[in-house]
Design a protein around this motif. Structure first.
Motif, PDB file in Angstrom:
ATOM      1  N   GLU A 238      -7.231   6.702  -7.599  1.00  0.00           N
ATOM      2  CA  GLU A 238      -6.170   6.353  -8.542  1.00  0.00           C
ATOM      3  C   GLU A 238      -6.495   7.575  -9.666  1.00  0.00           C
ATOM      4  N   ALA A 239      -5.709   8.109 -10.293  1.00  0.00           N
ATOM      5  CA  ALA A 239      -5.771   9.060 -11.253  1.00  0.00           C
ATOM      6  C   ALA A 239      -6.652   8.743 -12.408  1.00  0.00           C
ATOM      7  N   LYS A 240      -6.717   7.407 -12.906  1.00  0.00           N
ATOM      8  CA  LYS A 240      -7.386   7.045 -14.020  1.00  0.00           C
ATOM      9  C   LYS A 240      -8.958   7.120 -13.812  1.00  0.00           C
ATOM     10  N   LEU A 241      -9.409   7.323 -12.199  1.00  0.00           N
ATOM     11  CA  LEU A 241     -10.791   7.231 -12.142  1.00  0.00           C
ATOM     12  C   LEU A 241     -11.250   8.707 -11.683  1.00  0.00           C
ATOM     13  N   VAL A 242     -10.199   9.685 -11.918  1.00  0.00           N
ATOM     14  CA  VAL A 242     -10.842  11.188 -11.381  1.00  0.00           C
ATOM     15  C   VAL A 242     -11.771  11.649 -12.661  1.00  0.00           C
ATOM     16  N   PRO A 243     -11.049  11.410 -13.831  1.00  0.00           N
ATOM     17  CA  PRO A 243     -12.108  12.058 -15.020  1.00  0.00           C
ATOM     18  C   PRO A 243     -13.542  11.480 -14.862  1.00  0.00           C
TER      19      PRO A 243
END
Length: 144
Positions: A44-49
């Motif tokens: 999920e994009a929100k977990l990448v950072p």
């Protein structure tokens, strides 16, 4: 062209060594990079950072961190100044299955990425690369 070389020489003269005007200075290579390739396919994009921050803390001495993603939003990678590579997601592969030999393309692309980065270590979050390559459409179906 000669003027360009003269300008470059001003900024690249080695310390403690005098060069003739027509003598080029060749910098020594650093050798192989210590590269860690991190696969974030299907994450999920929100977990990448958070993943990027964690990897940066775990591998602070790595010369190069490279992230392999299937998300076309590269903001997290750019904001944290890390290298990244892109593979089309499975959804897009299936949509365009009639137009592209995905399995052979992705396997060749993966081989090129390995040759390019020569990773010392490959880490996977989400789907690992073997599962991703195996899930790709195998051939172009005949057109009817």
């Amino acid at each position: 062209m000669q003027k360009l070389f003269s300008m470059l020489r001003q900024f690249s003269k080695p310390r403690g060594k005098t060069l003739a005007d027509d003598e080029p200075y060749i910098y020594r290579s650093r050798g192989l990079l210590d590269t860690v390739l991190v696969v974030v396919i299907g994450v999920e994009a929100k977990l990448v950072p958070e993943i990027i921050e964690t990897i940066k803390k775990k591998f602070p001495k790595a010369d190069k961190l490279v992230f392999l993603t299937d998300d076309s939003d590269f903001t997290a990678f750019r904001e944290q100044a890390v290298a990244f590579e892109y593979m089309p997601p499975l959804v897009e592969q299936r949509v365009h299955a009639a137009d592209m030999p995905w399995q052979s393309y992705l396997r060749e692309r993966w081989g090129l990425l390995l040759a390019k980065w020569k990773p010392r270590l490959i880490l996977s979050y989400g789907m690992n690369i073997d599962a991703f390559l195996a899930a790709a459409p195998t051939s172009i179906p005949p057109r009817t």
